[in-house]
Design a protein around this motif. Structure first.
Motif, PDB file in Angstrom:
ATOM      1  N   THR A  68       0.841  -1.198   0.000  1.00 25.24           N
ATOM      2  CA  THR A  68       0.000   0.000   0.000  1.00 25.24           C
ATOM      3  C   THR A  68       0.879   1.252   0.000  1.00 25.24           C
ATOM      4  O   THR A  68       0.610   2.212  -0.724  1.00 25.24           O
ATOM      5  N   GLY A  69       1.938   1.224   0.784  1.00 23.52           N
ATOM      6  CA  GLY A  69       2.864   2.353   0.825  1.00 23.52           C
ATOM      7  C   GLY A  69       3.569   2.567  -0.503  1.00 23.52           C
ATOM      8  O   GLY A  69       3.773   3.706  -0.939  1.00 23.52           O
ATOM      9  N   PHE A  70       3.935   1.477  -1.156  1.00 27.61           N
ATOM     10  CA  PHE A  70       4.578   1.540  -2.468  1.00 27.61           C
ATOM     11  C   PHE A  70       3.649   2.228  -3.475  1.00 27.61           C
ATOM     12  O   PHE A  70       4.051   3.128  -4.213  1.00 27.61           O
ATOM     13  N   ALA A  71       2.383   1.817  -3.463  1.00 32.03           N
ATOM     14  CA  ALA A  71       1.394   2.424  -4.376  1.00 32.03           C
ATOM     15  C   ALA A  71       1.161   3.893  -4.026  1.00 32.03           C
ATOM     16  O   ALA A  71       1.072   4.749  -4.916  1.00 32.03           O
ATOM     17  N   ALA A  72       1.082   4.209  -2.740  1.00 28.98           N
ATOM     18  CA  ALA A  72       0.845   5.591  -2.311  1.00 28.98           C
ATOM     19  C   ALA A  72       2.001   6.505  -2.709  1.00 28.98           C
ATOM     20  O   ALA A  72       1.786   7.654  -3.100  1.00 28.98           O
ATOM     21  N   PHE A  73       3.219   5.995  -2.610  1.00 30.21           N
ATOM     22  CA  PHE A  73       4.371   6.788  -3.039  1.00 30.21           C
ATOM     23  C   PHE A  73       4.229   7.157  -4.514  1.00 30.21           C
ATOM     24  O   PHE A  73       4.421   8.302  -4.909  1.00 30.21           O
ATOM     25  N   HIS A  74       3.880   6.194  -5.327  1.00 26.81           N
ATOM     26  CA  HIS A  74       3.763   6.438  -6.764  1.00 26.81           C
ATOM     27  C   HIS A  74       2.555   7.315  -7.107  1.00 26.81           C
ATOM     28  O   HIS A  74       2.584   8.036  -8.113  1.00 26.81           O
ATOM     29  N   ALA A  75       1.529   7.290  -6.259  1.00 29.80           N
ATOM     30  CA  ALA A  75       0.370   8.170  -6.451  1.00 29.80           C
ATOM     31  C   ALA A  75       0.615   9.554  -5.842  1.00 29.80           C
ATOM     32  O   ALA A  75      -0.194  10.459  -6.013  1.00 29.80           O
ATOM     33  N   ARG A  76       1.728   9.690  -5.097  1.00 30.79           N
ATOM     34  CA  ARG A  76       2.108  10.941  -4.434  1.00 30.79           C
ATOM     35  C   ARG A  76       1.112  11.358  -3.367  1.00 30.79           C
ATOM     36  O   ARG A  76       0.865  12.537  -3.141  1.00 30.79           O
ATOM     37  N   THR A  77       0.529  10.352  -2.684  1.00 35.48           N
ATOM     38  CA  THR A  77      -0.419  10.634  -1.601  1.00 35.48           C
ATOM     39  C   THR A  77       0.170  10.353  -0.222  1.00 35.48           C
ATOM     40  O   THR A  77      -0.378  10.793   0.786  1.00 35.48           O
ATOM     41  N   ASP A  78       1.275   9.608  -0.160  1.00 34.17           N
ATOM     42  CA  ASP A  78       1.948   9.278   1.093  1.00 34.17           C
ATOM     43  C   ASP A  78       3.360   8.842   0.722  1.00 34.17           C
ATOM     44  O   ASP A  78       3.582   8.310  -0.372  1.00 34.17           O
ATOM     45  N   PHE A  79       4.298   9.062   1.645  1.00 31.42           N
ATOM     46  CA  PHE A  79       5.699   8.789   1.337  1.00 31.42           C
ATOM     47  C   PHE A  79       6.336   8.001   2.489  1.00 31.42           C
ATOM     48  O   PHE A  79       7.091   8.558   3.281  1.00 31.42           O
ATOM     49  N   PRO A  80       6.029   6.699   2.605  1.00 25.76           N
ATOM     50  CA  PRO A  80       6.580   5.889   3.698  1.00 25.76           C
ATOM     51  C   PRO A  80       7.967   5.340   3.350  1.00 25.76           C
ATOM     52  O   PRO A  80       8.185   4.806   2.262  1.00 25.76           O
ATOM     53  N   PHE A  81       8.898   5.501   4.265  1.00 28.08           N
ATOM     54  CA  PHE A  81      10.264   5.019   4.093  1.00 28.08           C
ATOM     55  C   PHE A  81      10.616   4.049   5.221  1.00 28.08           C
ATOM     56  O   PHE A  81      10.173   4.227   6.359  1.00 28.08           O
ATOM     57  N   LEU A  82      11.430   3.066   4.907  1.00 24.78           N
ATOM     58  CA  LEU A  82      12.006   2.178   5.908  1.00 24.78           C
ATOM     59  C   LEU A  82      13.439   2.619   6.160  1.00 24.78           C
ATOM     60  O   LEU A  82      14.132   3.049   5.231  1.00 24.78           O
ATOM     61  N   MET A  83      13.876   2.504   7.405  1.00 26.58           N
ATOM     62  CA  MET A  83      15.221   2.919   7.794  1.00 26.58           C
ATOM     63  C   MET A  83      16.070   1.673   8.026  1.00 26.58           C
ATOM     64  O   MET A  83      15.774   0.883   8.926  1.00 26.58           O
ATOM     65  N   PHE A  84      17.104   1.514   7.221  1.00 32.19           N
ATOM     66  CA  PHE A  84      18.020   0.383   7.357  1.00 32.19           C
ATOM     67  C   PHE A  84      19.387   0.892   7.789  1.00 32.19           C
ATOM     68  O   PHE A  84      19.896   1.876   7.251  1.00 32.19           O
ATOM     69  N   GLU A  85      19.976   0.193   8.755  1.00 26.37           N
ATOM     70  CA  GLU A  85      21.340   0.491   9.146  1.00 26.37           C
ATOM     71  C   GLU A  85      22.229   0.175   7.944  1.00 26.37           C
ATOM     72  O   GLU A  85      22.149  -0.933   7.396  1.00 26.37           O
ATOM     73  N   ARG A  86      23.021   1.127   7.507  1.00 24.56           N
ATOM     74  CA  ARG A  86      23.812   0.928   6.287  1.00 24.56           C
ATOM     75  C   ARG A  86      24.804  -0.227   6.427  1.00 24.56           C
ATOM     76  O   ARG A  86      24.960  -1.023   5.507  1.00 24.56           O
ATOM     77  N   GLU A  87      25.447  -0.317   7.567  1.00 20.25           N
ATOM     78  CA  GLU A  87      26.486  -1.331   7.743  1.00 20.25           C
ATOM     79  C   GLU A  87      25.924  -2.747   7.764  1.00 20.25           C
ATOM     80  O   GLU A  87      26.429  -3.643   7.096  1.00 20.25           O
ATOM     81  N   SER A  88      24.836  -2.966   8.496  1.00 20.92           N
ATOM     82  CA  SER A  88      24.286  -4.318   8.664  1.00 20.92           C
ATOM     83  C   SER A  88      23.102  -4.616   7.745  1.00 20.92           C
ATOM     84  O   SER A  88      22.696  -5.762   7.615  1.00 20.92           O
ATOM     85  N   GLN A  89      22.500  -3.582   7.158  1.00 15.07           N
ATOM     86  CA  GLN A  89      21.280  -3.697   6.350  1.00 15.07           C
ATOM     87  C   GLN A  89      20.071  -4.147   7.177  1.00 15.07           C
ATOM     88  O   GLN A  89      19.084  -4.643   6.649  1.00 15.07           O
ATOM     89  N   ARG A  90      20.144  -3.974   8.479  1.00 10.03           N
ATOM     90  CA  ARG A  90      19.066  -4.349   9.390  1.00 10.03           C
ATOM     91  C   ARG A  90      18.042  -3.221   9.472  1.00 10.03           C
ATOM     92  O   ARG A  90      18.399  -2.044   9.595  1.00 10.03           O
ATOM     93  N   VAL A  92      15.763  -0.778  11.163  1.00 12.84           N
ATOM     94  CA  VAL A  92      15.743  -0.206  12.508  1.00 12.84           C
ATOM     95  C   VAL A  92      14.505   0.643  12.765  1.00 12.84           C
ATOM     96  O   VAL A  92      14.296   1.102  13.877  1.00 12.84           O
ATOM     97  N   GLY A  93      13.675   0.849  11.739  1.00 11.41           N
ATOM     98  CA  GLY A  93      12.460   1.615  11.962  1.00 11.41           C
ATOM     99  C   GLY A  93      11.874   2.119  10.669  1.00 11.41           C
ATOM    100  O   GLY A  93      12.267   1.697   9.575  1.00 11.41           O
ATOM    101  N   ALA A  94      10.937   3.038  10.820  1.00 15.77           N
ATOM    102  CA  ALA A  94      10.269   3.615   9.655  1.00 15.77           C
ATOM    103  C   ALA A  94      10.035   5.095   9.906  1.00 15.77           C
ATOM    104  O   ALA A  94       9.926   5.546  11.053  1.00 15.77           O
ATOM    105  N   CYS A  95       9.982   5.831   8.818  1.00 17.23           N
ATOM    106  CA  CYS A  95       9.664   7.248   8.883  1.00 17.23           C
ATOM    107  C   CYS A  95       8.889   7.577   7.616  1.00 17.23           C
ATOM    108  O   CYS A  95       8.859   6.784   6.680  1.00 17.23           O
ATOM    109  N   GLY A  96       8.258   8.707   7.600  1.00 20.97           N
ATOM    110  CA  GLY A  96       7.510   9.030   6.394  1.00 20.97           C
ATOM    111  C   GLY A  96       6.987  10.445   6.395  1.00 20.97           C
ATOM    112  O   GLY A  96       6.999  11.147   7.409  1.00 20.97           O
TER     113      GLY A  96
END
Length: 193
Positions: A68-90, A92-96
């Protein structure tokens, strides 16, 4: 403005010194599920802000959120991002960036952090990057962070990224316990040209 954004290819990721932040996409559900499941008690303590945490998490519901977030980003109605630690790729949370008002343009910033990653400055770092993304890519003039008044951690994030407390909305929403909650409105405003 939204129509103009629909015709532009927006970056689907941004980086900070320690984080790789990217939009949700199909297949991310298992990572989101693991992070939510491990953080459920803390997320449920803030149910007024994250009402979805009241439901029992599942890989399916997490995958639905990501798609749903992927579709919303492309529709420009919501912009959900996931936060990954660069070193481990784990994860760690979400922001949007949520609830856009393209007439201003104004967006609300939301965030949550995996419990075992709290206190490491990841959220403040992500919010700084997200604010830069909002201004450079979306032309945002006004950015808001709206948090429950007793949520000291979220308030500290807003203050750490230098958003100004504009006021407290008294008895503005009901929490899951039925009690009225006060909300603090923080904002960062750039002069419109």
């Amino acid at each position: 403005m939204r129509e103009q954004l629909l015709l532009r290819d927006l970056p689907m990721e941004f980086e900070t010194p320690r984080l790789a932040c990217r939009i949700t996409r199909p297949g991310d559900g298992v990572h989101v599920y693991e992070a939510v499941k491990s953080s459920l008690p803390e997320l449920r303590a803030a149910l007024a802000a994250v009402p979805w945490a009241a439901d029992e998490p599942s890989v399916q519901s997490s995958e639905s959120f990501c798609r749903t977030g992927f579709a919303a980003f492309h529709a420009r109605t919501d912009f959900p991002f996931l936060m990954f630690e660069r070193e481990s790729q784990r994860l760690v949370g979400a922001c949007g960036l949520h609830r856009p008002d393209w007439q201003v343009p104004r967006l609300e910033i939301g965030y949550w952090c995996r419990t075992d990653s709290v206190g490491k400055g990841y959220v403040s770092e992500a919010v700084r990057g997200l604010a830069q993304y909002a201004r450079e890519e979306l032309g945002a003039v006004r950015l808001e962070v709206i948090v429950d008044a007793p949520n000291a951690r979220s308030r500290r994030v807003a203050e750490a990224v230098r958003f100004q407390l504009e006021g407290t909305l008294r008895s503005h929403r009901r929490g899951p316990d039925g009690k009225l909650r006060d909300l603090c409105v923080y904002a960062s405003v750039e002069d419109a040209a």
